[in-house]
Design an enzyme around this catalytic site. Structure first.
Site, PDB file in Angstrom:
ATOM      1  N   LYS A  54    -111.224 -25.697  68.850  1.00 36.67           N
ATOM      2  CA  LYS A  54    -112.171 -25.189  67.852  1.00 36.67           C
ATOM      3  C   LYS A  54    -112.123 -26.068  66.594  1.00 36.67           C
ATOM      4  CE  LYS A  54    -111.956 -20.616  69.824  1.00 36.67           C
ATOM      5  NZ  LYS A  54    -111.472 -19.235  69.828  1.00 36.67           N
ATOM      6  N   GLN A  98    -108.003 -15.268  66.215  1.00 31.89           N
ATOM      7  CA  GLN A  98    -107.820 -15.680  67.610  1.00 31.89           C
ATOM      8  C   GLN A  98    -107.144 -14.557  68.411  1.00 31.89           C
ATOM      9  OE1 GLN A  98    -108.950 -18.523  69.065  1.00 31.89           O
ATOM     10  NE2 GLN A  98    -108.123 -17.880  71.025  1.00 31.89           N
ATOM     11  N   ASP A 123    -117.448 -14.440  65.606  1.00 31.81           N
ATOM     12  CA  ASP A 123    -117.235 -14.064  67.002  1.00 31.81           C
ATOM     13  C   ASP A 123    -118.148 -12.922  67.431  1.00 31.81           C
ATOM     14  OD1 ASP A 123    -115.483 -15.648  68.433  1.00 31.81           O
ATOM     15  OD2 ASP A 123    -113.703 -14.746  67.536  1.00 31.81           O
TER      16      ASP A 123
END
Ligand code: NAD
Length: 289
Positions: A54, A98, A123
């Site tokens: 990422k 995460q 997200d």
């Protein structure tokens, strides 16, 4: 039957290139670059790899990424305060926690996700964004994997409308949001999970099979009808090799199309994270440096 390989790598390159151009335009206008805060709690090796990818993608397109590492024994309260601080920070456009969290914190996952400002929720996991997506609000921030799968289907001209789709896996990050989005696109959707009694009874009749379980080689040729489209979301490391949920080799000559692992859904998930970050940045009307 010829089996088309649905390459996510190829498409993700185009998307990243496009993102890089968009950011160049912001720079030309004298705006500051978009920024993404990535919080990694603990040292799970798979998460370390995902987070590194990422950051690499951010660097490639010109997003400033903040690498926030917290030890596995960080308390819920400390993570909550960190998220609140990032929510308030004018220079942060996106926040990513995460997952999975270390075991000791796992039951607090939803509570922590809920703290993220939905406007910075790259997200698409917060209840606001998940709900907006589920009821089909246009422009809702969508979970990156789901958005990536849709992009892939669109790119390869695979229409889901009226099709029988079976989604295997019902997690909040993959299976559940995917099923919701497919329903909104007028697919007929069946969702299977660990308690599904006879998986193949469902998969055998599907036009499109999408598996997101993390169980290597769960989906075999005899479970899928000839000519079906097979999308493999799973990523598992077996003896140092990355494999998906689908027995890829057995599908060649049987499925009409299949995503490889690696090189299928994974790169698109990253590309969509970049798009979502740019989206959050744009919506925040950033001015000046
Ligand atoms: P998870 O563990 O949260 O959920 C797994 C789901 O699969 C659950 O709903 C469970 O009921 C179901 N399941 C497990 N075993 C099953 C079985 N034998 N039969 C039917 N259903 C079964 O996992 P997750 O976070 O949703 O991730 C799933 C997989 O997808 C993992 O391999 C993960 O690494 C991968 N993943 C990949 C990407 C990507 O970008 N390609 C993104 C997210 C997740």
């Amino acid at each position: 039957m010829e089996t088309k390989i649905l390459s996510g790598r190829e498409l993700s390159k185009k998307i990243l290139e496009n993102s890089r151009k968009k950011i160049k335009e912001f720079e030309k206008k004298g705006l500051r670059n978009p920024s993404l805060a990535v919080i990694l709690v603990g040292d799970d090796p798979a998460s370390e790899i995902y987070v590194a990818r990422k950051h690499e993608a951010c660097k490639e397109v010109g997003i400033n990424s903040l690498d926030i590492r917290l030890p596995a024994n960080t308390s819920f309260e400390e993570i909550r305060e960190k998220i609140k601080m990032l929510n308030e920070d004018e220079n942060v456009d996106g926040i990513l926690l995460q997952l999975p969290l270390p075991r000791s914190l796992r039951e607090k996952t939803l509570e922590l996700i809920r703290i993220i400002n939905p406007e910075k929720d790259v997200d698409g996991f917060t209840p606001f964004n998940f709900g907006s997506m589920a009821i089909g609000i246009e422009g809702a921030i969508m979970p990156c994997t789901v958005k990536g799968i849709l992009e892939l289907l669109r790119y390869y001209d695979i229409n889901v409308e009226g099709k029988d789709c079976v989604v295997i896996g019902a997690s909040n990050i993959a299976g559940k949001p995917l099923a919701n989005v497919l329903i909104n696109l007028f697919a007929t959707v069946t969702v299977c999970h660990i308690k599904t009694r006879c998986l193949s009874k469902h998969t055998k009749h599907a036009d499109i099979v999408i598996s997101a379980t993390g169980v290597p080689h769960l989906i075999k040729r005899e479970m899928v009808k000839e000519g079906a489209v097979v999308i493999d979301v799973g990523i598992t490391r077996v003896n140092g090799k990355v494999v998906g949920d689908v027995d890829f080799e057995s599908m060649i000559g049987h499925a009409s199309a299949i995503t490889p692992v690696p090189g299928g859904v994974g790169p698109l998930t990253i590309a969509m994270l970049i798009e979502n970050t740019i989206d959050c940045y744009t919506r925040r009307n950033v001015t000046g440096k």
